[in-house]
Design a protein around this motif. Structure first.
Motif, mmCIF file in Angstrom:
data_model
loop_
_atom_site.group_PDB
_atom_site.id
_atom_site.type_symbol
_atom_site.label_atom_id
_atom_site.label_comp_id
_atom_site.label_asym_id
_atom_site.label_seq_id
_atom_site.Cartn_x
_atom_site.Cartn_y
_atom_site.Cartn_z
ATOM 1 N N GLU A 24 80.842 58.036 48.637
ATOM 2 C CA GLU A 24 80.763 57.263 49.869
ATOM 3 C C GLU A 24 79.313 57.251 50.334
ATOM 4 O O GLU A 24 78.529 58.134 49.970
ATOM 5 C CB GLU A 24 81.650 57.896 50.946
ATOM 6 C CG GLU A 24 83.138 57.882 50.624
ATOM 7 C CD GLU A 24 83.712 56.484 50.514
ATOM 8 O OE1 GLU A 24 83.282 55.601 51.284
ATOM 9 O OE2 GLU A 24 84.573 56.267 49.638
ATOM 10 N N GLU A 25 78.968 56.291 51.166
ATOM 11 C CA GLU A 25 77.634 56.247 51.746
ATOM 12 C C GLU A 25 77.368 57.563 52.472
ATOM 13 O O GLU A 25 78.199 58.042 53.236
ATOM 14 C CB GLU A 25 77.528 55.076 52.725
ATOM 15 C CG GLU A 25 76.167 54.942 53.347
ATOM 16 C CD GLU A 25 76.082 53.764 54.310
ATOM 17 O OE1 GLU A 25 75.122 53.728 55.080
ATOM 18 O OE2 GLU A 25 76.965 52.894 54.278
ATOM 19 N N GLY A 26 76.225 58.185 52.182
ATOM 20 C CA GLY A 26 75.853 59.444 52.819
ATOM 21 C C GLY A 26 76.244 60.685 52.048
ATOM 22 O O GLY A 26 75.848 61.792 52.417
ATOM 23 N N ASP A 27 77.021 60.545 50.961
ATOM 24 C CA ASP A 27 77.367 61.705 50.134
ATOM 25 C C ASP A 27 76.125 62.223 49.415
ATOM 26 O O ASP A 27 75.265 61.448 48.999
ATOM 27 C CB ASP A 27 78.418 61.343 49.085
ATOM 28 C CG ASP A 27 79.821 61.198 49.649
ATOM 29 O OD1 ASP A 27 80.018 61.451 50.853
ATOM 30 O OD2 ASP A 27 80.721 60.811 48.872
ATOM 31 N N THR A 28 76.055 63.533 49.236
ATOM 32 C CA THR A 28 74.946 64.150 48.499
ATOM 33 C C THR A 28 75.168 63.963 47.005
ATOM 34 O O THR A 28 76.241 64.264 46.484
ATOM 35 C CB THR A 28 74.836 65.650 48.832
ATOM 36 O OG1 THR A 28 74.615 65.791 50.236
ATOM 37 C CG2 THR A 28 73.691 66.308 48.065
#
Length: 70
Positions: A24-28
């Motif tokens: 997802e957007e923002g996952d490391t």
């Protein structure tokens, strides 16, 4: 398709995802280490990790390709 690039010269300390993983957007994706600081590299878009272009222990330069998300 989104390309994720290194923002600074650093060592690849830890790879958190594998090719084929959904993110997802923002996952490391990867954690870099520079001057004893840990710097997470985040997914800018949701998708699937199509390619990882680094391995743990690699040294990346500013602008180097780290991953491709489709």
């Amino acid at each position: 398709m989104a390309e994720v690039h290194a923002e600074m010269v650093a060592n690849v300390w830890k790879i958190v995802v594998s090719e084929g993983d959904a993110v997802e957007e923002g996952d490391t994706l990867v954690i870099l280490e520079s001057m004893k600081m840990e710097i997470p590299v985040l997914a800018e878009d949701a998708g699937t990790v199509a390619q990882l272009k680094v391995a743990e222990g690699d040294v990346v330069q500013e602008g180097d390709l780290i991953a491709v998300i489709e």
